[in-house]
Enzyme design. Sequence first.
Site, PDB file in Angstrom:
ATOM      1  CB  SER A  22      28.196  28.868  25.397  1.00  0.00           C
ATOM      2  OG  SER A  22      26.617  28.820  25.390  1.00  0.00           O
ATOM      3  CG  ASN A  30      17.896  37.566  26.624  1.00  0.00           C
ATOM      4  OD1 ASN A  30      18.669  36.810  25.915  1.00  0.00           O
ATOM      5  ND2 ASN A  30      17.510  38.802  26.153  1.00  0.00           N
ATOM      6  CG  HIS A  78      52.991  41.998  64.781  1.00  0.00           C
ATOM      7  ND1 HIS A  78      52.794  43.090  63.628  1.00  0.00           N
ATOM      8  CD2 HIS A  78      52.513  42.348  65.836  1.00  0.00           C
ATOM      9  CE1 HIS A  78      51.858  43.845  64.481  1.00  0.00           C
ATOM     10  NE2 HIS A  78      51.608  43.539  65.620  1.00  0.00           N
ATOM     11  CB  SER A 132      61.550  15.275  46.869  1.00  0.00           C
ATOM     12  OG  SER A 132      62.484  15.909  45.853  1.00  0.00           O
ATOM     13  CE  LYS A 137      61.292  18.774  51.082  1.00  0.00           C
ATOM     14  NZ  LYS A 137      61.477  19.580  49.827  1.00  0.00           N
ATOM     15  CD  GLU A 143      53.778  22.814  49.715  1.00  0.00           C
ATOM     16  OE1 GLU A 143      54.421  23.649  48.773  1.00  0.00           O
ATOM     17  OE2 GLU A 143      54.263  21.891  49.924  1.00  0.00           O
ATOM     18  CE1 TYR A 194      22.371  37.224  28.442  1.00  0.00           C
ATOM     19  CE2 TYR A 194      22.303  37.784  26.331  1.00  0.00           C
ATOM     20  CZ  TYR A 194      22.987  36.912  27.235  1.00  0.00           C
ATOM     21  OH  TYR A 194      23.661  35.878  26.946  1.00  0.00           O
ATOM     22  CD  GLN A 245      28.500  32.637  24.895  1.00  0.00           C
ATOM     23  OE1 GLN A 245      27.453  32.540  24.434  1.00  0.00           O
ATOM     24  NE2 GLN A 245      29.747  32.146  24.520  1.00  0.00           N
ATOM     25  CE  LYS A 266      25.532  30.929  30.811  1.00  0.00           C
ATOM     26  NZ  LYS A 266      25.761  32.223  30.633  1.00  0.00           N
TER      27      LYS A 266
END
Length: 516
Positions: free
Chosen positions: A76, A163, A209, A330, A336, A343, A370, A375, A378
């Site tokens: 890890s 731990n 709406h 674009s 564009k 976005e 534990y 592990q 994270k």
Amino acid sequence: MKTLAPPHNQLLRSFPGHRRSIDAGAWKRRCWTPAADAMAAEFKTEHEKKGEKENKLWGGRFQESVTDAVERFSESVSFDKQLYKQDIRGSRAHATMLANQGLMSDSDRCCILSGLDEIERRIENGEFVWRADREDVHMNIEAALTDLIGEPAKKLHTARSRNDQVVTDLRLWCRDAIDQILSCIKQLQVGLIMLAKENEGLIVPGYTHLQRAQPVLLQHLLLSYVEQLERDFCRLVNCKDRLNVCPLGACALAGTGLPIDRFMTSEALGFSAPMKNSIDAVSDRDFVLEFLAANSITAIHLSRLGEEWVMWASEEFGFLTPSDKVSTGSSIMPQKKNPDPMELVRGKSARVVGDLVTLLVLCKGLPQAYNRDLQEDKEPLFDSVKTIIGMLEVTTEFAHNVTFNRQKIQKALPAGHLDATTLADYLVKKGIPFRTSHDIVGRSVALCVAKICQLSDLTLDDFRIISPVFEEDVYEFLGVENCVKKFCSYGSTGSEMVAEQLNAWITKLNISGISS
């Protein structure tokens, strides 16, 4: 095997009676030599040539090394090395406590602290070699410390397990990360308030709406996002308060029979108290779940803002224009101009929510205490924090680089009979029950639809055909400007109410350069 550290007695002579560490440079001058560095490099080269595996710090009972596949799958350190600062900080506090309790000498403590200083320096200068065969950040640092100072390093893990060590590091890391996110939230709030101040008096259509509903001040709409962000801020503050308890000293799960002082380490690390139950201390990940849940709600708020601004930047709306600094083009369509950052904010919210779901599923079937499954907590945590910080930063940047198109907005305002509800309020003030008023205004709108006009275009005779209650003063309630003037309830979009809200936020956030 050649030793990589000065003899233990040499180290002890180097720190006679010291109760605190010396700086890393002084330690290196007194205890470390170029010959030792060369020896370490020689050993590393020979070790790699032979393809030998280093004995694990936990490997006393094992006769064989783990296979390469297991080692690759289990490591890890490739991601948890982010915890190095917190790991070193926890080790400093633990070593100091052990010395205070007579579980190691002051000289050993000084050696350990100075060695940790040197390791931290090497990590930050890019000189530290992270080794996958040492599994994780904790074993990398402990093994490197043993290489560096020898026997005293072996005392550091007294009354401590990986731990409780890892969850201590994780709580410290989350605490630091929350502070960083809180700062980003405040910066975005300031950006939105500045944008609101720049657009004083601008009325925009309000939607429910996704249909036109009532006129609102743009400032009021922007402040609604400031309010959401404030709740996000408070959730994180509360989360930080709850996670700020210390698991160190819980060891593997049962605590220890050694006379440690958990209150001392807790205080040294800035925690409010040690955790009361050693099993809970090593197995709890509620604080990570809560943190990721708070991030997810923030991400949803940012996504909603992103969606609104993306729509408003379209030709169909045309209410908002982002500057070139926060737009992209674009590869095929030269005309564009895309609001790509917002976005991506909308899209990256899925990652943050996904990180939360990953951890929820990870934790749902785990027995106490534990388990190695933890592990896997994270990477989603790190990803969530990195992503939400990026989302907040780019949204703040976008807020500083947009303009609202007053002419286009004002041209669009008449459509949708936005003053209909205010007209109903007019009838209520004339003593007509609201449901009856609602019906009368509905018929008035139907007449407008038939005549292709606005409510304000109807004559008084037109109104009186529908209801004799209408009088000449009805026109004081028609049109978006009159509507906004009529709003007076606390928290409404009325000009005076919005001015109060805005001034309150300027004061609360202590924004300089803007008159409240």
